[in-house]
Design a protein around this motif. Sequence first.
Motif, PDB file in Angstrom:
ATOM      1  N   THR A  30       0.828  -1.212   0.000  1.00  0.00           N
ATOM      2  CA  THR A  30       0.000   0.000   0.000  1.00  0.00           C
ATOM      3  C   THR A  30       0.860   1.259   0.000  1.00  0.00           C
ATOM      4  N   SER A  33       1.982   1.613  -3.616  1.00  0.00           N
ATOM      5  CA  SER A  33       0.890   1.917  -4.543  1.00  0.00           C
ATOM      6  C   SER A  33       0.368   3.342  -4.363  1.00  0.00           C
ATOM      7  N   THR A  34       0.512   3.914  -3.153  1.00  0.00           N
ATOM      8  CA  THR A  34       0.088   5.301  -2.923  1.00  0.00           C
ATOM      9  C   THR A  34       1.234   6.292  -3.128  1.00  0.00           C
ATOM     10  N   GLU A 177      -4.830  14.293   2.727  1.00  0.00           N
ATOM     11  CA  GLU A 177      -4.038  13.272   2.021  1.00  0.00           C
ATOM     12  C   GLU A 177      -2.563  13.388   2.383  1.00  0.00           C
ATOM     13  N   LYS A 181      -0.384  10.394   4.169  1.00  0.00           N
ATOM     14  CA  LYS A 181       0.850   9.872   3.589  1.00  0.00           C
ATOM     15  C   LYS A 181       1.935   9.768   4.658  1.00  0.00           C
ATOM     16  N   GLN A 184       1.148   6.883   6.962  1.00  0.00           N
ATOM     17  CA  GLN A 184       1.421   5.571   6.373  1.00  0.00           C
ATOM     18  C   GLN A 184       2.804   5.054   6.735  1.00  0.00           C
ATOM     19  N   THR A 265      -5.997   4.315  -1.381  1.00  0.00           N
ATOM     20  CA  THR A 265      -5.546   5.688  -1.155  1.00  0.00           C
ATOM     21  C   THR A 265      -4.700   5.716   0.118  1.00  0.00           C
ATOM     22  N   PRO A 266      -3.970   6.827   0.408  1.00  0.00           N
ATOM     23  CA  PRO A 266      -3.191   6.906   1.645  1.00  0.00           C
ATOM     24  C   PRO A 266      -4.039   6.663   2.896  1.00  0.00           C
ATOM     25  N   GLY A 269      -4.676   3.076   3.047  1.00  0.00           N
ATOM     26  CA  GLY A 269      -3.442   2.376   3.371  1.00  0.00           C
ATOM     27  C   GLY A 269      -3.177   2.381   4.864  1.00  0.00           C
TER      28      GLY A 269
END
Length: 346
Positions: A30, A33-34, A177, A181, A184, A265-266, A269
Amino acid sequence: MTTLLILIIVLAFIFDFINGFHDAANSIATIVSTKVLTPFQAVLWAALFNFAAFFISRYIIGEFKIGNTIAKTVNEHFITLEVIFAGLLAAIVWNLITWWFGIPSSSSHTLIGGFMGAAIAYAGGFHGDGITVINYAKVIPTFLFIFLAPLIGMVIAFIITIIIVHLCRRSNPFKAESWFKRLQLLSSAAFSLGHGGNDAQKVMGIIGAAIIYQQSTVGNTLTFNEFVIHYSWVPFCSFLAIGLGTMSGGWKIVKTMGTKITKVTPLEGVSAETAGAITLYITEHLGIPVSTTHTITGSIIGVGATKRLSAVRWGVTVNLLWAWVLTIPISAIMAAGFYYVIKLIV
């Protein structure tokens, strides 16, 4: 140490390394991918926390429950070095096959299946003493968590995602977002800690079973906890090997986990990795070896289901389920075959 025991230890660490790159996708899919981290940065991040799990298990938790469970999967009367060797060979072969085809199967269950299959072959199959080989008190909870671990991860991820969406419904989307991030990085680290604490112990359990058996042949009785104390290099090297394996990555499985199940999405994730980490911490506390692959897959499905059920690519998910269900029996059959070949040679 005998030559076969040394070979088992070397093979076990090779399996541990393969487990690392086979399962690298679980903790970085994840985050890659983000686009929070590049693939190279992500594997370094995951490898660091996989290895750091050793210090948590050794000095904070103070025991290795999952390793103890794996060592006792098979009743001690049916454990020999040939059995362990055959089980390891089967586990390595199945892991490489599933990695080649990009199937996120369970390294845990292939190891358990291989161990049991070789022991049943040693006992003469189910027509002999095979029915008494398996330590059902250890195996049944592990088998049940093939289904429960992804389900628990899915439910926790669903709940976390709903809560976060509700709390952030009035936030600026761009700022939110950006924050997710950053978060994450923490959720990925938490999942990597859970992965290291769970999976590195499985190899410890196999090596422990081999050394305990070898000691018993010369009249020494050794419990698993005593093994951990007297052979402290085994836990350290087990966590180091899985960390190094994680650094080598497993990009085919990253693609399946990060993009094919559902678009992540973050925010999602963070939810998936946090749910996966919580599930792994619970099962580690209970001493039940679960599949980190199953766990994070269930968590990703739970995240996808918050949007709409059609957001989850159920065709891919069904194929994964078949791989999960077949892992133990196929590994067991392969290990039995390897055992018969080994007995012809040795």
